[in-house]
Design an enzyme around this catalytic site. Structure first.
Site, PDB file in Angstrom:
ATOM      1  N   TYR A 136      -3.971 -14.709   0.096  1.00 13.64           N
ATOM      2  CA  TYR A 136      -4.455 -13.918   1.231  1.00 13.64           C
ATOM      3  C   TYR A 136      -3.275 -13.670   2.163  1.00 13.64           C
ATOM      4  O   TYR A 136      -2.796 -14.590   2.827  1.00 13.64           O
ATOM      5  CB  TYR A 136      -5.584 -14.671   1.931  1.00 13.64           C
ATOM      6  CG  TYR A 136      -6.296 -13.932   3.046  1.00 13.64           C
ATOM      7  CD1 TYR A 136      -5.972 -12.616   3.395  1.00 13.64           C
ATOM      8  CD2 TYR A 136      -7.324 -14.542   3.745  1.00 13.64           C
ATOM      9  CE1 TYR A 136      -6.640 -11.958   4.411  1.00 13.64           C
ATOM     10  CE2 TYR A 136      -8.005 -13.886   4.772  1.00 13.64           C
ATOM     11  CZ  TYR A 136      -7.660 -12.605   5.104  1.00 13.64           C
ATOM     12  OH  TYR A 136      -8.321 -11.949   6.112  1.00 13.64           O
ATOM     13  N   LYS A 164      -4.882 -10.491  -1.588  1.00 12.30           N
ATOM     14  CA  LYS A 164      -5.677  -9.760  -0.612  1.00 12.30           C
ATOM     15  C   LYS A 164      -4.690  -9.213   0.404  1.00 12.30           C
ATOM     16  O   LYS A 164      -4.145  -9.946   1.225  1.00 12.30           O
ATOM     17  CB  LYS A 164      -6.714 -10.664   0.060  1.00 12.30           C
ATOM     18  CG  LYS A 164      -7.564  -9.934   1.104  1.00 12.30           C
ATOM     19  CD  LYS A 164      -8.548 -10.885   1.789  1.00 12.30           C
ATOM     20  CE  LYS A 164      -9.316 -10.154   2.893  1.00 12.30           C
ATOM     21  NZ  LYS A 164     -10.232 -11.068   3.640  1.00 12.30           N
TER      22      LYS A 164
END
Length: 305
Positions: A136, A164
């Site tokens: 992330y 992400k």
């Protein structure tokens, strides 16, 4: 389950009862709405899932419950957002034992680690498990950027497979593809620029407003990937004022309010968060209700299992 890193992966909200306990019944209603709309994965205990106020026991209970309910229909990922390397590794091991299909992994929380420390943190988790991992990358909210050079280092770990991408720099998608080809699957993580990122080659969408509008979110993704850009754009332009709720400090409260408006959620949050009220509440409700008043009809075949 190996993960096919493509499609819409909702970062689902965590539901609470009036007694501030996990509300699995309300959670199931939303979960089934996501699956019916045709989402491709489920992510638990992210920022939108109020992970920072959940106990470890609650996170693992939610994981076990979701795995049972989903029953292999799509991959179920547990987000790891921890302050220490030891704890992150421990959670990764426990997630594997419970049957998680993969992990989403944040850099260390609270302490702003440098490049060496961040890579050591990611490496320790990757070495502790064979579960597929999505990194992330959100320097806007978490203050630590995972740079291209850092991804070059992380490429040695075969289970670090996706990112992400939440830098809010759309051109970073092109930079990643130019440098790594398809080594890392790229998911856009910022709702208000999601379509732009998909057009630029993102493989998937870790979405927030999907929690209230699953069919519309899936439709945009599928239409873009079918190169039906004009149809996707019509829905996206309608959706944008609502999608912008995803980048507000109170995104949890706002998105839960949207879930209530669409009949697939509850508004309860865990303190220190409080339900919004007064002029703020009316302003958010107006955005949601204005959208619902002109909710578009979706093209046939653009959503659903």
């Amino acid at each position: 389950m190996s993960i096919n890193w493509t499609g819409v992966f909702p970062a689902v909200t965590t539901k609470f009862t009036a007694n501030d306990e996990l509300d699995f019944n309300a959670f199931n209603i939303n979960l089934e709405a996501q699956l019916e709309a045709g989402v491709d994965g489920i992510i638990l205990c992210g920022s939108l899932g109020e992970a920072s106020v959940l106990t470890e026991e609650e996170k693992l209970d939610l994981l076990s419950h979701t795995l049972k309910e989903v029953n292999g229909r799509v991959p179920v990922l547990l987000n790891i957002g921890e302050s220490t390397t030891k704890k992150a590794v421990d959670v990764a091991i426990k997630a594997k034992q419970l049957g998680a299909d993969g992990l989403m992994l944040l850099p260390p929380l609270r302490y702003y680690s440098d490049v060496e420390e961040t890579l050591a943190f990611f490496s320790a988790v990757a070495e502790s498990t064979d579960l597929p991992i999505m990194i992330y990358n959100n320097p806007v909210d978490y203050k630590i950027e995972v740079t291209l050079d850092m991804f070059e280092y992380l490429a040695r770990y075969s289970n670090i497979q996706a990112v992400k991408e939440s830098t809010r720099d759309i051109s970073n998608i092109t930079r990643m593809i130019n440098r790594f080809g398809d080594r890392f699957k790229i998911f856009t993580g910022v709702d208000p620029i999601a379509m732009e990122c998909l057009v630029m080659g993102a493989d998937g969408w870790v979405a927030g407003l999907v929690d209230a509008f699953p069919k519309e979110t899936v439709a945009i993704f599928r239409l873009v990937k079918q190169n039906r850009i004009a149809e996707a754009l019509t829905i996206y332009r309608w959706f944008l004022p609502v999608l912008e709720l995803d980048i507000k400090p109170k995104l949890v409260q706002y998105i839960k309010l949207a879930e209530v408006a669409t009949g697939i959620g509850t508004e309860a949050v865990r303190a220190p968060r409080l339900a919004i009220k007064g002029a703020e509440r009316e302003s958010v409700l107006k955005i949601i209700n204005d959208a619902l008043a002109v909710r578009p009809q979706l093209p046939e075949g653009s959503w659903g299992i």
